[in-house]
Design an enzyme around this catalytic site. Sequence first.
Site, PDB file in Angstrom:
ATOM      1  N   HIS A   1       3.422   6.727  -6.810  1.00 32.61           N
ATOM      2  CA  HIS A   1       2.671   7.899  -7.258  1.00 32.61           C
ATOM      3  C   HIS A   1       3.607   9.126  -7.272  1.00 32.61           C
ATOM      4  CE1 HIS A   1      -1.575   9.976  -6.772  1.00 32.61           C
ATOM      5  NE2 HIS A   1      -1.108  10.105  -7.988  1.00 32.61           N
TER       6      HIS A   1
ATOM      7  N   HIS B   1       0.835  -1.206   0.000  1.00 37.35           N
ATOM      8  CA  HIS B   1       0.000   0.000   0.000  1.00 37.35           C
ATOM      9  C   HIS B   1       0.874   1.262   0.000  1.00 37.35           C
ATOM     10  CE1 HIS B   1      -3.633   2.389   1.219  1.00 37.35           C
ATOM     11  NE2 HIS B   1      -2.694   3.184   1.671  1.00 37.35           N
ATOM     12  N   GLU B   2       1.781   1.335   0.962  1.00 36.65           N
ATOM     13  CA  GLU B   2       2.606   2.542   1.062  1.00 36.65           C
ATOM     14  C   GLU B   2       3.544   2.651  -0.134  1.00 36.65           C
ATOM     15  OE1 GLU B   2       1.735   4.766   3.053  1.00 36.65           O
ATOM     16  OE2 GLU B   2       0.427   3.536   4.312  1.00 36.65           O
TER      17      GLU B   2
ATOM     18  N   HIS C   1       1.755   4.403  -2.857  1.00 35.94           N
ATOM     19  CA  HIS C   1       1.845   5.867  -2.698  1.00 35.94           C
ATOM     20  C   HIS C   1       3.219   6.359  -3.174  1.00 35.94           C
ATOM     21  CE1 HIS C   1      -1.870   6.679  -0.595  1.00 35.94           C
ATOM     22  NE2 HIS C   1      -1.580   5.973   0.476  1.00 35.94           N
TER      23      HIS C   1
HETATM   24 ZN   LIG Z   1      -2.903   5.250   1.925  1.00 37.60          ZN
END
Ligand SMILES: [Zn+2]
Length: 722
Positions: A507, A500-501, A504
Amino acid sequence: MAPVLAYGAMQEFNPHMSLMNQHSQAAAAQAASANPLFDDWSGPFGVPPFGQVAPQHFLPAFARAFAAHEAEVAAIAADAAEPTFANTIDALETAGDALTRASNVFYLLAGAHTNDAIQEVERELAPLAAKHWNRILMDEGLFRRIDALHRRRTQLGLTAEQVRVLDRYHARYKRAGAALDAAAKARLGDINERLATLGTTFSQNVLADEQGYTLVLDGEDDLAGLPDFVRAAAQAAAEERGLAGKHVITISRSSVEPFLQFSARRDLREKIFRAWIARGDGGGATDNKAIIAEMVALRAERARLLGYPTFAHYRLDDAMAKTPEAVRSLLERVWLPARSRAMEDAVALQGLVQDEGKNFALAPWDWRYYSEKLRKVRCDIDETAIKPYFQLDRIIEAAFYTANRLFGLTFERREGIPVWHDDVRVWEVRDAAGRHRGLFFGDYFARGSKHSGAWMTTLRDQEKLRGDIRPLVVNVMNFSKASEGEPTLLSFDDARTLFHEFGHALHALLSDVTYPMISGTSVLTDWVELPSQLYEHWLERPEILSRFAVHFRTREPIPQDLLRRLIAARTFNQGWATVEYVASALVDLEVHLQAAQSDTRAAGAKPFDISAFEHDALARIGMPAEIVMRHRPTHFQHVFAGSGYAAAYYSYMWSEVLDADAFAAFEETGDIFDAGTAKNLRDHVYAAGGSRDPVELYTAFRGRMPTPDGLLRRRGLSEKVA
Ligand SMILES: [Zn+2]
């Protein structure tokens, strides 16, 4: 210009003195009057010189940075020339450099490696920063220029990205109150400063309650049911507190949750669970209820001054969701099937209680314990069998491998880059053509000086306005570190958090925009969880797991049948997980649908009673008695430690509607690394930052917007079709 206090909003503080502090004091003495935050950072890749930065450097650096930014902005506002995009927006985008740099370093340390001195700076800084941003964002001359440009935006010959940036500036200034009269601005300014202080106090209270409570386990009786990995972590926590030979459970999530999952001692489960959910609600000096009452009233008043009926209306007007009705409609669509699934599961769990020959009614502190047993029965899977296959180092490799297959990125470990703690690892990231894309910092282990939870942040954002600036991107986790020479093992949930991280992080690393304002993760809150949640999907695939889930002793890959059961178990207990999440999101929404009292300062204004409100709101939705909200209001840091996710906690679910549908785009091709789909995803999601409206971006990627059906299916909550 950095997003307003975005990184300050979510931090908690830890009073533990740390290595960093000793280290920094020594460095400070050596450096005498020199302040490294004043200098250009000339070390490798322009990374901040962490070894030389000490807490006492921050306030002078911020004072100087505020003044410099203010002078730059005043010059832009006073420019005698007609406003142009270059002399106004470009100029604003390149102003405040020293402030951005000081903020990035400070909030990284305040979250990942804090101490008493940093905490004190944080308290002093909160109202000063609010005051500074009030001055900048309510500047009349500046707003006149932005507004004039905005009116003529179609005639200025701007690129699509420039139009978007101009729109965002206009919205930011309007939403900050730049168009209001002087009296309203003054009141709004006071409100913002007060809210900044309240948010800091809120989070420091939660941390004080977390630090102030430990459950000390003494002897085998107290340890009943706990597997080795929970005992090892509890032993390390005891040692850290000078209680060698004992075991300590704390009320940080990473410690208390495994205890609740495995401890056979119902009395101890109840004891620690009650302490855990009472954070900020204990009466006394660290109670947050009065703070919440004041924050809710001030937010409502701010919204009213800005022309909105409630804070939720104000907040959502600048989100994909647009209205409270749209948010409520999604949450309610999910609530009913989730609740009925959870109630069915509660019956099954109660059955397990009876099977043990006990006759108590299932309580919230029993849920995790019996659901771990139910998981064994239903899915033939248990945590202790999975864990040996999830080595931290291999899961990091898996995240890198996925990024390589999808986007052609490569990761090379680099030594000798300044970091804030010896545990931090650094990789240089290159693209398919071998060009430098940025640095990735991984700070994986829990320690006393670190805020709990997991997050991504940056030390520098990608942009092209001032040349080809490459990002410095950070992931912070709280995994329990193995003892010397042993590999750190993760739970499947931990591995998912890492993915998940890292989503990010991608991104930010893949960001390919010109303007800092819309770089990387500087996007709407209900869009920002798409790249992260979408990335989790790859972890759950056999293509990744059979390659990277390798037993730490035997080096055998995870057996096919265990892999199959692990993937099949994904929808297990999703009723409960959805209920605890949606209840929090609904209460967050309803709290911020309070209409403003005419003036919060008016005598006789009735204070908002959060306890009664919470009770009534949960009763209205039929909250099952066996489940407690994921975050009760008195420790709901997303919402009250700053305003990061205020009236926006629903964002995770909003993004999940998108990620469930987005991954299907790969599945439909029959190849989860399909090159064409990956290119589309990169162009319209990971590289695009906030350069276009999210609805446009998603539609460009997928050809249409999704419905919540994919999300319900993924959580196993859709009605079975015969
Ligand atoms: Zn998040």
